[in-house]
Motif scaffolding. Structure first.
Motif, PDB file in Angstrom:
ATOM      1  N   ARG A 101     -11.219  59.679 -25.727  1.00 48.93           N
ATOM      2  CA  ARG A 101     -10.173  60.626 -25.341  1.00 48.93           C
ATOM      3  C   ARG A 101     -10.625  61.562 -24.223  1.00 48.93           C
ATOM      4  N   GLN A 145     -14.268  67.811 -35.710  1.00 43.44           N
ATOM      5  CA  GLN A 145     -14.711  66.476 -35.306  1.00 43.44           C
ATOM      6  C   GLN A 145     -16.095  66.167 -35.887  1.00 43.44           C
ATOM      7  N   ASP A 185     -14.909  58.320 -33.629  1.00 38.81           N
ATOM      8  CA  ASP A 185     -13.574  58.297 -34.218  1.00 38.81           C
ATOM      9  C   ASP A 185     -12.884  59.636 -33.951  1.00 38.81           C
ATOM     10  N   THR A 187     -10.238  62.556 -33.501  1.00 36.59           N
ATOM     11  CA  THR A 187      -8.942  62.898 -34.068  1.00 36.59           C
ATOM     12  C   THR A 187      -8.384  64.100 -33.299  1.00 36.59           C
TER      13      THR A 187
END
Length: 242
Positions: A101, A145, A185, A187
């Protein structure tokens, strides 16, 4: 804080110095005849003192002295003649965190020294806590995170006299350990430390982060190291929407 300098290739200890209030570790090593090349590790010794191990090189006549790090962003003002500043040294740990991201950023709240300005996730090291433990804890508190630390990349020093958000005059010395990290991963970031010095956390696309206002220390670290961090797959991060 104590600095141990190692001289390659045998990695033998050639210098040990304690960092007093207001001293820049790189300039301190320079005064002892050595050039700080890169930090290698940071740990606590048996007495709880923070020890930073750095690779150094011998200083020569043609060597250039180290440059000071950019100021952290507080506004400097003249000290009132009838008020002595309170001395405070703060040792903190931060990380440049990358994922698919982008790069992870946090925004200073009204309680922070520079409200509305972006910073790397991280914060002050608590007593008995290693820098690695501190930065992982702060990342969870500020962004929710889970990340994996890669390596220690920088040691910044910043010293100024200025007015705090509470109106106190402070002789402030900031020592900042900067790590790199990856998030496998990512979020949507959530600030768990409500009413703290962070009011917003976001994944910022790589093509956009430079357009935001950052603290000078964070921008300096991002300019130098952000593009060097690889994802766990070995691929460079692709600039996609956050």
């Amino acid at each position: 804080m104590r600095i141990i300098g190692l001289l390659p290739p045998l990695a033998s200890t050639v210098v040990q110095v304690g960092v007093d209030h207001g001293q820049d570790p790189r300039q301190l090593l320079w005064s002892k005849g050595f050039i700080a090349q890169r930090p290698l590790s940071a740990r606590l010794d048996d007495d709880g003192e923070l020890v930073v191990v750095m690779q150094v090189a011998k200083r020569h006549l043609t060597s250039r002295p180290p440059k000071s790090h950019p100021r952290g962003g507080r506004r400097r003002r003249e000290q009132p003649p009838d008020q002595a500043p309170v001395r405070r040294q703060r040792v903190a740990a931060y990380a440049i965190v990358r994922s698919i991201r982008g790069v992870l950023g946090t925004r200073n709240s009204e309680r922070g020294p520079v409200p509305g300005v972006w910073q790397l996730p991280g914060g002050g090291i608590e007593p008995g806590e290693t820098p690695a433990e501190a930065v992982l804890r702060e990342i969870r508190e500020e962004t929710s995170q889970e990340v994996e630390l890669d390596r220690l990349i920088d040691l910044q020093s910043d010293h100024w006299v200025g007015l705090t958000s509470s109106g106190a005059w402070e002789d402030f010395h900031a020592l900042r350990l900067i790590y790199t990290a990856t998030c496998a991963d990512p979020t949507v970031p959530v600030v768990n430390d409500v009413a703290g010095t962070t009011d917003l956390a976001r994944w910022l696309p790589l093509r956009h982060w430079r357009s935001l206002p950052w603290t000078a220390g964070a921008r300096s670290a991002l300019d130098r190291f952000a593009d060097q961090i690889l994802l766990p797959t070995g691929r460079h991060v692709v600039a996609v929407g956050a």
